[in-house]
Scaffold this motif. Structure first.
Motif, PDB file in Angstrom:
ATOM      1  N   GLY A  21       7.873  -4.672   5.318  1.00 58.86           N
ATOM      2  CA  GLY A  21       8.855  -3.817   4.670  1.00 58.86           C
ATOM      3  C   GLY A  21       8.396  -2.374   4.586  1.00 58.86           C
ATOM      4  N   LEU A  22       9.370  -1.465   4.551  1.00 58.27           N
ATOM      5  CA  LEU A  22       9.134  -0.039   4.341  1.00 58.27           C
ATOM      6  C   LEU A  22       9.722   0.318   2.984  1.00 58.27           C
ATOM      7  N   ASN A  23       8.892   0.903   2.095  1.00 57.18           N
ATOM      8  CA  ASN A  23       9.287   1.156   0.713  1.00 57.18           C
ATOM      9  C   ASN A  23       9.370   2.655   0.435  1.00 57.18           C
ATOM     10  N   ALA A  24      10.326   3.037  -0.389  1.00 54.87           N
ATOM     11  CA  ALA A  24      10.445   4.422  -0.832  1.00 54.87           C
ATOM     12  C   ALA A  24      10.991   4.423  -2.248  1.00 54.87           C
ATOM     13  N   SER A  25      10.507   5.371  -3.066  1.00 55.68           N
ATOM     14  CA  SER A  25      11.020   5.462  -4.435  1.00 55.68           C
ATOM     15  C   SER A  25      10.792   6.858  -4.979  1.00 55.68           C
ATOM     16  N   PHE A  26      11.579   7.188  -6.004  1.00 54.70           N
ATOM     17  CA  PHE A  26      11.397   8.431  -6.757  1.00 54.70           C
ATOM     18  C   PHE A  26      11.404   8.096  -8.235  1.00 54.70           C
ATOM     19  N   ALA A  27      10.449   8.664  -8.979  1.00 57.04           N
ATOM     20  CA  ALA A  27      10.367   8.413 -10.415  1.00 57.04           C
ATOM     21  C   ALA A  27      10.250   9.738 -11.156  1.00 57.04           C
ATOM     22  N   HIS A  28      11.028   9.874 -12.228  1.00 57.34           N
ATOM     23  CA  HIS A  28      10.993  11.082 -13.068  1.00 57.34           C
ATOM     24  C   HIS A  28      10.587  10.693 -14.478  1.00 57.34           C
ATOM     25  N   GLY A  29       9.566  11.374 -15.001  1.00 56.64           N
ATOM     26  CA  GLY A  29       9.024  11.023 -16.310  1.00 56.64           C
ATOM     27  C   GLY A  29       9.882  11.476 -17.467  1.00 56.64           C
TER      28      GLY A  29
ATOM     29  N   ALA B  91       0.871  -1.179   0.000  1.00 57.19           N
ATOM     30  CA  ALA B  91       0.000   0.000   0.000  1.00 57.19           C
ATOM     31  C   ALA B  91       0.905   1.225   0.000  1.00 57.19           C
ATOM     32  N   THR B  92       0.663   2.161  -0.921  1.00 62.81           N
ATOM     33  CA  THR B  92       1.555   3.306  -1.069  1.00 62.81           C
ATOM     34  C   THR B  92       0.776   4.618  -1.030  1.00 62.81           C
ATOM     35  N   SER B  93       1.447   5.656  -0.593  1.00 68.76           N
ATOM     36  CA  SER B  93       0.987   7.028  -0.739  1.00 68.76           C
ATOM     37  C   SER B  93       2.137   7.804  -1.361  1.00 68.76           C
ATOM     38  N   GLY B  94       1.844   8.998  -1.865  1.00 65.72           N
ATOM     39  CA  GLY B  94       2.929   9.714  -2.517  1.00 65.72           C
ATOM     40  C   GLY B  94       2.588  11.154  -2.832  1.00 65.72           C
TER      41      GLY B  94
ATOM     42  N   ARG C  55      12.955   5.181 -12.572  1.00 65.13           N
ATOM     43  CA  ARG C  55      12.604   5.018 -11.159  1.00 65.13           C
ATOM     44  C   ARG C  55      13.762   4.437 -10.357  1.00 65.13           C
ATOM     45  N   MET C  56      13.937   4.954  -9.154  1.00 64.83           N
ATOM     46  CA  MET C  56      14.889   4.394  -8.198  1.00 64.83           C
ATOM     47  C   MET C  56      14.140   4.095  -6.915  1.00 64.83           C
ATOM     48  N   GLY C  57      14.177   2.827  -6.493  1.00 62.12           N
ATOM     49  CA  GLY C  57      13.439   2.425  -5.306  1.00 62.12           C
ATOM     50  C   GLY C  57      14.325   1.729  -4.293  1.00 62.12           C
ATOM     51  N   ALA C  58      13.841   1.670  -3.062  1.00 64.63           N
ATOM     52  CA  ALA C  58      14.544   0.971  -1.985  1.00 64.63           C
ATOM     53  C   ALA C  58      13.509   0.378  -1.037  1.00 64.63           C
ATOM     54  N   VAL C  59      13.826  -0.820  -0.510  1.00 68.33           N
ATOM     55  CA  VAL C  59      12.949  -1.486   0.449  1.00 68.33           C
ATOM     56  C   VAL C  59      13.800  -1.962   1.616  1.00 68.33           C
TER      57      VAL C  59
ATOM     58  N   LEU D  79       7.253  11.729  -9.218  1.00 68.86           N
ATOM     59  CA  LEU D  79       6.463  11.035  -8.211  1.00 68.86           C
ATOM     60  C   LEU D  79       7.361  10.474  -7.107  1.00 68.86           C
ATOM     61  N   ILE D  80       7.068  10.873  -5.884  1.00 73.17           N
ATOM     62  CA  ILE D  80       7.708  10.302  -4.695  1.00 73.17           C
ATOM     63  C   ILE D  80       6.710   9.368  -4.032  1.00 73.17           C
ATOM     64  N   ARG D  81       7.121   8.116  -3.794  1.00 73.17           N
ATOM     65  CA  ARG D  81       6.239   7.140  -3.158  1.00 73.17           C
ATOM     66  C   ARG D  81       6.820   6.700  -1.807  1.00 73.17           C
ATOM     67  N   LEU D  82       5.935   6.486  -0.838  1.00 76.52           N
ATOM     68  CA  LEU D  82       6.270   5.855   0.436  1.00 76.52           C
ATOM     69  C   LEU D  82       5.187   4.823   0.715  1.00 76.52           C
ATOM     70  N   GLY D  83       5.591   3.668   1.240  1.00 75.10           N
ATOM     71  CA  GLY D  83       4.581   2.649   1.475  1.00 75.10           C
ATOM     72  C   GLY D  83       5.042   1.557   2.413  1.00 75.10           C
ATOM     73  N   LEU D  84       4.097   0.679   2.713  1.00 77.99           N
ATOM     74  CA  LEU D  84       4.331  -0.494   3.541  1.00 77.99           C
ATOM     75  C   LEU D  84       4.021  -1.746   2.731  1.00 77.99           C
ATOM     76  N   SER D  85       4.801  -2.816   2.972  1.00 82.59           N
ATOM     77  CA  SER D  85       4.588  -4.051   2.244  1.00 82.59           C
ATOM     78  C   SER D  85       4.529  -5.228   3.204  1.00 82.59           C
ATOM     79  N   TYR D  86       3.907  -6.300   2.721  1.00 84.34           N
ATOM     80  CA  TYR D  86       3.839  -7.553   3.478  1.00 84.34           C
ATOM     81  C   TYR D  86       4.144  -8.694   2.534  1.00 84.34           C
ATOM     82  N   GLN D  87       5.138  -9.509   2.881  1.00 80.54           N
ATOM     83  CA  GLN D  87       5.551 -10.622   2.033  1.00 80.54           C
ATOM     84  C   GLN D  87       4.639 -11.830   2.269  1.00 80.54           C
ATOM     85  N   LEU D  88       3.975 -12.262   1.189  1.00 79.50           N
ATOM     86  CA  LEU D  88       3.058 -13.406   1.283  1.00 79.50           C
ATOM     87  C   LEU D  88       3.840 -14.715   1.383  1.00 79.50           C
ATOM     88  N   PHE D  89       4.902 -14.823   0.570  1.00 84.21           N
ATOM     89  CA  PHE D  89       5.785 -15.995   0.641  1.00 84.21           C
ATOM     90  C   PHE D  89       7.081 -15.691  -0.074  1.00 84.21           C
TER      91      PHE D  89
END
Length: 249
Positions: free
Chosen positions: A212-220, A29-32, A201-205, A239-249
């Motif tokens: 997990g805590l996710n962050a990324s920046f994307a330039h068009g 789930a992300t917001s940005g 895009r450059m992302g990090a988790v 676009l700057i994104r911040l979000g939370l993740s959950y690993q299913l498997f």
């Protein structure tokens, strides 16, 4: 000969260990914050009253705002991680992206005046307003990426450079403005769909266990105004994104 066979066996064993991989699937789930840059991006615009089949349709004269608007979305991600830490993955999801621009004037449709009473002097029917308008894109986003995993004690840090392909489903101006008397003029104007938005895009988790805590920046690299004629036409998404993740498997 035996030494050569032994060396080959050791190299093969090392290669298998290096390229052995596991599949990881997670949901996010992300917001940005989303805005436009370039010569055509603006902080202030005017609101125009148009007409479609006789109904007033308020819209922004230039909707490509350089102010950040709140955005959000949800994704699912699958990736292969080798024993050596290399990552190849694909993320896909649904997003609502909004940029923001302030509005300072409203231009209504001039009243109908009989030809014999029209004057040669142009009349400015506009008046000042306050408020803002968002250019809202509903998109399906695909993010192929490669990367590398660093293990820091109990925390895993993934660096994930890649690209976004934003397939736009709907584009519209949304917002409202007020005049000096407090009268509200709502804006909900459906535009022709914007072009597919390709972004670097450059992302990090950073993950601990399954969370997990996710962050990324994307330039068009896509110019939203490339099909317009006249003047300077240059508007690119950021676009700057911040979000939370959950690993299913």
């Amino acid at each position: 000969m035996k030494k050569r066979l032994l060396v080959i066996a050791l190299l093969l064993g090392s290669g298998i260990h290096l390229f052995a991989q596991k599949l990881e699937v997670s949901v996010q789930a992300t917001s940005g914050l989303f805005h436009f840059s370039g010569a055509s991006a603006t902080s202030t615009t005017m609101i125009l009253q148009g007409s479609t089949t006789g109904d007033p349709m308020n819209r922004a004269n230039n909707p490509y705002g350089n102010k950040n608007g709140f955005s959000y979305g949800g994704t699912i991600q699958g990736q292969l991680v080798t024993k050596g830490g290399f990552i190849v993955g694909l993320q896909g999801g649904y997003e609502i992206l909004r940029s923001k621009v302030n509005a300072d004037r409203y231009y209504p449709i001039p009243p109908a005046v009989p030809t014999e009473y029209q004057t040669l002097v142009a009349v400015d029917w506009s008046f000042p307003v306050t408020g803002h308008v968002a250019l809202q894109n509903q998109t399906i986003n695909l993010n192929p990426y490669i990367g590398y995993r660093f293990k820091l004690s109990k925390v895993k840090l993934d660096l994930l450079p890649g690209m976004d392909w934003g397939f736009i489903l709907d584009t519209r101006d949304k917002g409202e403005v007020k005049d000096k008397d407090g009268k509200v003029y709502k804006v909900d104007f459906k535009r022709s769909k914007s072009p597919t938005d390709v972004r670097l895009r450059m992302g990090a988790v950073a993950s601990y266990g399954r969370y997990g805590l996710n962050a990324s920046f994307a330039h068009g690299i896509t110019n939203y105004r490339k099909n317009l004629i006249g003047g300077v036409n240059d508007a690119h998404s950021n676009l700057i994104r911040l979000g939370l993740s959950y690993q299913l498997f």
